[in-house]
Motif scaffolding. Sequence first.
Motif, PDB file in Angstrom:
ATOM      1  N   LEU B 173       0.838  -1.196   0.000  1.00 31.95           N
ATOM      2  CA  LEU B 173       0.000   0.000   0.000  1.00 31.95           C
ATOM      3  C   LEU B 173       0.883   1.259   0.000  1.00 31.95           C
ATOM      4  O   LEU B 173       2.090   1.177   0.242  1.00 31.95           O
ATOM      5  N   LEU B 197     -10.722  -2.553  -5.063  1.00 30.71           N
ATOM      6  CA  LEU B 197     -10.278  -1.163  -5.162  1.00 30.71           C
ATOM      7  C   LEU B 197      -8.932  -1.100  -5.883  1.00 30.71           C
ATOM      8  O   LEU B 197      -8.680  -0.213  -6.702  1.00 30.71           O
ATOM      9  N   GLY B 200      -7.575  -2.393 -11.320  1.00 29.23           N
ATOM     10  CA  GLY B 200      -7.962  -1.284 -12.185  1.00 29.23           C
ATOM     11  C   GLY B 200      -7.540   0.085 -11.666  1.00 29.23           C
ATOM     12  O   GLY B 200      -7.852   1.094 -12.287  1.00 29.23           O
ATOM     13  N   THR B 204      -2.229   3.414  -8.585  1.00 26.11           N
ATOM     14  CA  THR B 204      -2.348   4.639  -7.785  1.00 26.11           C
ATOM     15  C   THR B 204      -2.691   4.374  -6.320  1.00 26.11           C
ATOM     16  O   THR B 204      -2.635   5.287  -5.502  1.00 26.11           O
ATOM     17  N   LEU B 205      -3.077   3.152  -5.991  1.00 26.60           N
ATOM     18  CA  LEU B 205      -3.451   2.840  -4.599  1.00 26.60           C
ATOM     19  C   LEU B 205      -2.514   1.809  -3.980  1.00 26.60           C
ATOM     20  O   LEU B 205      -2.747   1.358  -2.857  1.00 26.60           O
ATOM     21  N   VAL B 453     -11.231   8.747  -1.817  1.00 29.71           N
ATOM     22  CA  VAL B 453     -10.643   7.432  -1.555  1.00 29.71           C
ATOM     23  C   VAL B 453      -9.129   7.480  -1.778  1.00 29.71           C
ATOM     24  O   VAL B 453      -8.350   6.984  -0.967  1.00 29.71           O
ATOM     25  N   ARG B 454      -8.719   8.114  -2.865  1.00 27.11           N
ATOM     26  CA  ARG B 454      -7.284   8.178  -3.147  1.00 27.11           C
ATOM     27  C   ARG B 454      -6.535   8.928  -2.050  1.00 27.11           C
ATOM     28  O   ARG B 454      -5.496   8.463  -1.566  1.00 27.11           O
ATOM     29  N   ALA B 456      -7.384   9.293   0.963  1.00 28.90           N
ATOM     30  CA  ALA B 456      -7.409   8.538   2.215  1.00 28.90           C
ATOM     31  C   ALA B 456      -6.290   7.501   2.252  1.00 28.90           C
ATOM     32  O   ALA B 456      -5.686   7.269   3.296  1.00 28.90           O
ATOM     33  N   LEU B 457      -6.010   6.894   1.102  1.00 31.15           N
ATOM     34  CA  LEU B 457      -5.016   5.817   1.087  1.00 31.15           C
ATOM     35  C   LEU B 457      -3.622   6.310   0.702  1.00 31.15           C
ATOM     36  O   LEU B 457      -2.625   5.674   1.026  1.00 31.15           O
TER      37      LEU B 457
END
Lengths: 469, 469
Positions: B173, B197, B200, B204-205, B453-454, B456-457
């Motif tokens: 991560l 998540l 795809g 980026t995550l 979401v992005r 956040a991670l």
Amino acid sequence: MTKPVPADTLSHLKAVLGEGGWSQDPDRLAPKLQEWRGRWTGQTPLLALPRSTAQVAAVVGVCAADGVAITPQGGNTGLVAGQIPRGEILLSTEKLTAVRDVDAFDDVMVLEAGVTLARAHEVALSVNRRFPLSLASEGSCTIGGLASTNAGGTAVLRYGVMRDQILGIEAVLPNGEVWNGLKRLRKDNTGYDLKHLLIGAEGTLGIITAASLKLYPRLVSRCVAIAAVATPHDAIALLARAKDETGGAVEAFELMSRLGVAFALKNIPGLREPLEAVHPWYVLVETASGEPGAAEAAMERLLAGALETGLIQDAAIAQTEAQAHAFWAVRENQSGGQKPEGAAWKHDISVPVSKVADFIDQATAAVERLSPGVRVVAFGHVGDGNVHYDVLRPDGGLDDAHDVLRDEGARIVHDIVAAMDGSISAEHGLGAMKSAEALRYKSAVEIEALRAVRSALDPRRIMNPRVLF
Amino acid sequence: MTKPVPADTLSHLKAVLGEGGWSQDPDRLAPKLQEWRGRWTGQTPLLALPRSTAQVAAVVGVCAADGVAITPQGGNTGLVAGQIPRGEILLSTEKLTAVRDVDAFDDVMVLEAGVTLARAHEVALSVNRRFPLSLASEGSCTIGGLASTNAGGTAVLRYGVMRDQILGIEAVLPNGEVWNGLKRLRKDNTGYDLKHLLIGAEGTLGIITAASLKLYPRLVSRCVAIAAVATPHDAIALLARAKDETGGAVEAFELMSRLGVAFALKNIPGLREPLEAVHPWYVLVETASGEPGAAEAAMERLLAGALETGLIQDAAIAQTEAQAHAFWAVRENQSGGQKPEGAAWKHDISVPVSKVADFIDQATAAVERLSPGVRVVAFGHVGDGNVHYDVLRPDGGLDDAHDVLRDEGARIVHDIVAAMDGSISAEHGLGAMKSAEALRYKSAVEIEALRAVRSALDPRRIMNPRVLF
């Protein structure tokens, strides 16, 4: 228990919902506050009954502004208390029942959240297609609940879970905005797939108001059989053989123990012994094919070969539709048939398919150590590694004495599952019942990521706050 | 261009990677900095070549601490510049090539990110199983890239996209922590599904380091045919009939225009005219079944019926493996065959299947208005609504004059796609090339959620920062 909802918020909600759009009538509320097996009873200051996605958005918008929590509810068939409010606003999708579209060309139907699964089957049939998801509560459970809990059932082996049936989602996000993700594309790679976050989120990331769902061809040839095996190990070996030999034609592969069959025969009127002799374990196998006669041919070849090598001891192929129904009725009453036998600890677990038999062996030895004489009924969708592992009180024992050990029993079973890299909730979700338990088995890395996502989308934690992490 | 990477960070990265674990040699870097068609060339201060998940975690950990950006790269076969760094650290998965497990009982294989798709096919075959994902670059593209871009290909109609093949993911991560989500369960409902998540997310995550993948039975009966149709509308009607009549036995349904076939025949040595006469449109159909003879029977029934009603004008069923390969070669050279014909605007779009023919009609009229004489080659996986819509410069025209209109052409095509509720990137992803364009077609509600979401991670946006939103 959630903090009391301010009177102003309640007035505001009543205003946006209008007459007939809400209720505080105890009689109207009662069936929605009671979990169907009677294990939980909830409370709510207001039942919201929105008639449109816009009204759902208005309700969530009011709650988001006031920091008031919401519990969404579909058909109220959940088994883990995810749909039972404890003081939150209760938002029912029962009035969202439109069939927005059905199209055999695109193989898609667009249904609102409150449409039942049984109705979804009818809609698919109306254009000569099939919607394969199949589970016992189909007359009550609804599309929104099925999507939010990523439901499973008996057709997963071939078709996958609810997630796999969903092409698009419309949802109201925790900020009260409507996200229209109702696409009907088979391929779309344009960033994170938001629908996959909402599926299985149990209402914590938004309220699903509609879904576009895949339709499948109807298969012209179909065959149901029951076979007797000596052990779950042999059942797994038969499954491997069935997958190999039929090239994916297996639709269902369900395991039952003699005890489960015996309880069903004893306690459910109208059921018949499936095979001449009594056997320790049974599997129900269903094959289907688009090619006339192919399902029957595949089944006959499979069973003949397995009989010859001694992998199965006996088998019967249903010769009529009625006989096929009778075979399925034995399987479908594995749960109902136990009920008169007294208290039970129930577990909905999955392990890798290769470990199903080892799981049953180990878990059964362990629960017998905890409480000698318990009666194990293990059954279910063994084709996808999902076992409903029910542990009944000893014959003649007391329900209360059994109930006291429920949590300890669950811990023992779940620890065995975790050691096999399995799941403590294969298809029922976590709800309020299993969320804390699930935390034990997830890594800190994963919990942190999941919580970060939730906070990002619902910073005030208003959506089903007692559920998940 | 990303800001320069501090020298301290580079030293630290070299230390954690050890000798042979990194490179700054221009010759070693060159093939990884060059997009394979030559459309983009990148820069990087350091190529990281981790040999294990732990080393990937160490690299990401250093970069996270220092706020330094990373571009991950698999087989470098991407078409949208997602894998080409512009000053970021370039992390290649080429040394993560272990086959961690393959198990025909669980129908699963666990492969590290750098394993190629061709090798994955071999691993599946080694236990008499099949991994169905199939695309032209299979000798180079890798599991990590396929998962990160949710790749498609020619078997989607029956088996789904890469996402549908993935049972579990191991990933590093953005905080440098390893998430071990390498389960092999068919059912697991215990909270948001983090793997969906990452699939795809184009790196980026997090960086996918390994995946557990579904295996399928090998199908004993298989049949390939080419049929001639008058229009794409007739192709779609044939598809509906094929799905109806064969009960899901259709593995591939690929559309080709005469112009695309003619270019392939002209420019690729060894190809043969597939049917006796010349026809305006062709479809390649493949059926397969686990039942001996069933694929052939289904194909013959389908084509005979379609000929009788005039839906197709001619058809040929491959009688040998070699003939089946020859039919597929015509399809697979639809892209290569165009190359000598000059500059082209290429679009990878999807629309609902029912609208494919309308899309081709409308888009072709529109691009001809923009630039009279352009030559349209439309082909692809029409069975799942995915059309590769290529617009070549006019015969005898200048490449440069055509290139100048590329963006305007794309806008026209994409606007038509959007009006049909389609996708401007069906299977290639967005990369650095299409991310801005995709923003035009997403709602503010969705963009806000995806960005939340992005953040956040990956709060410092170090993972493939120029890609997506």
